[in-house]
Scaffold this motif. Sequence first.
Motif, PDB file in Angstrom:
ATOM      1  N   ARG A  79     -17.898 -37.494  19.657  1.00 37.15           N
ATOM      2  CA  ARG A  79     -16.490 -38.484  19.018  1.00 37.15           C
ATOM      3  C   ARG A  79     -16.749 -39.180  19.589  1.00 37.15           C
ATOM      4  O   ARG A  79     -16.153 -40.045  19.057  1.00 37.15           O
ATOM      5  CB  ARG A  79     -15.616 -37.296  19.899  1.00 37.15           C
ATOM      6  N   ASN A  80     -17.374 -39.792  20.280  1.00 37.27           N
ATOM      7  CA  ASN A  80     -17.748 -40.820  20.733  1.00 37.27           C
ATOM      8  C   ASN A  80     -18.442 -41.755  19.104  1.00 37.27           C
ATOM      9  O   ASN A  80     -18.286 -42.809  19.205  1.00 37.27           O
ATOM     10  CB  ASN A  80     -18.302 -41.659  21.823  1.00 37.27           C
ATOM     11  N   TRP A  81     -18.933 -40.933  18.942  1.00 34.70           N
ATOM     12  CA  TRP A  81     -19.848 -41.669  17.846  1.00 34.70           C
ATOM     13  C   TRP A  81     -18.732 -42.146  16.832  1.00 34.70           C
ATOM     14  O   TRP A  81     -18.651 -43.732  16.185  1.00 34.70           O
ATOM     15  CB  TRP A  81     -21.285 -41.129  17.667  1.00 34.70           C
ATOM     16  N   HIS A  82     -18.387 -41.051  16.521  1.00 33.26           N
ATOM     17  CA  HIS A  82     -16.706 -41.339  15.851  1.00 33.26           C
ATOM     18  C   HIS A  82     -16.148 -42.587  15.787  1.00 33.26           C
ATOM     19  O   HIS A  82     -15.509 -43.571  15.257  1.00 33.26           O
ATOM     20  CB  HIS A  82     -16.152 -40.361  15.640  1.00 33.26           C
ATOM     21  N   HIS A  83     -15.737 -43.256  17.233  1.00 38.96           N
ATOM     22  CA  HIS A  83     -14.595 -43.794  17.735  1.00 38.96           C
ATOM     23  C   HIS A  83     -15.697 -44.771  17.628  1.00 38.96           C
ATOM     24  O   HIS A  83     -14.443 -46.092  17.122  1.00 38.96           O
ATOM     25  CB  HIS A  83     -14.737 -43.573  19.384  1.00 38.96           C
ATOM     26  N   GLY A  84     -16.608 -44.916  17.758  1.00 44.75           N
ATOM     27  CA  GLY A  84     -17.741 -46.334  17.842  1.00 44.75           C
ATOM     28  C   GLY A  84     -17.494 -46.608  16.322  1.00 44.75           C
ATOM     29  O   GLY A  84     -17.569 -47.797  15.972  1.00 44.75           O
TER      30      GLY A  84
ATOM     31  N   MET B 295     -15.927 -50.739  12.000  1.00 45.55           N
ATOM     32  CA  MET B 295     -15.114 -50.802  10.775  1.00 45.55           C
ATOM     33  C   MET B 295     -14.078 -51.908  10.829  1.00 45.55           C
ATOM     34  O   MET B 295     -13.897 -52.655   9.936  1.00 45.55           O
ATOM     35  CB  MET B 295     -15.061 -50.115  10.331  1.00 45.55           C
ATOM     36  N   SER B 296     -13.574 -51.414  12.035  1.00 42.87           N
ATOM     37  CA  SER B 296     -11.990 -52.614  11.964  1.00 42.87           C
ATOM     38  C   SER B 296     -12.092 -53.918  11.949  1.00 42.87           C
ATOM     39  O   SER B 296     -11.834 -54.585  11.470  1.00 42.87           O
ATOM     40  CB  SER B 296     -11.364 -51.698  13.395  1.00 42.87           C
TER      41      SER B 296
ATOM     42  N   LEU C 283     -23.871 -40.806   8.176  1.00 42.12           N
ATOM     43  CA  LEU C 283     -25.563 -41.410   7.890  1.00 42.12           C
ATOM     44  C   LEU C 283     -25.895 -41.260   9.509  1.00 42.12           C
ATOM     45  O   LEU C 283     -27.160 -40.726   9.940  1.00 42.12           O
ATOM     46  CB  LEU C 283     -24.895 -42.936   7.468  1.00 42.12           C
ATOM     47  N   MET C 284     -24.791 -41.075  10.888  1.00 41.27           N
ATOM     48  CA  MET C 284     -25.839 -41.354  11.912  1.00 41.27           C
ATOM     49  C   MET C 284     -25.913 -39.729  12.498  1.00 41.27           C
ATOM     50  O   MET C 284     -26.846 -39.044  13.135  1.00 41.27           O
ATOM     51  CB  MET C 284     -24.724 -41.922  12.862  1.00 41.27           C
ATOM     52  N   SER C 285     -25.045 -38.919  11.595  1.00 43.22           N
ATOM     53  CA  SER C 285     -24.931 -37.452  12.409  1.00 43.22           C
ATOM     54  C   SER C 285     -26.225 -36.128  11.526  1.00 43.22           C
ATOM     55  O   SER C 285     -27.343 -36.452  11.656  1.00 43.22           O
ATOM     56  CB  SER C 285     -23.920 -36.357  12.224  1.00 43.22           C
TER      57      SER C 285
END
Length: 39
Positions: free
Chosen positions: A2-7, A12-13, A37-39
Amino acid sequence: MRNWHHGSTRLMSRLADEGRLTATWTVETGADMLWGLMS
């Protein structure tokens, strides 16, 4: 994970705020792609 998606969303923001995110990408789709791509 979840932290990866938040990062990814934060990155992107930031790119969008700097005008460096291509118009064909939204913050959400860019974050999803980067996370995938990271997962």
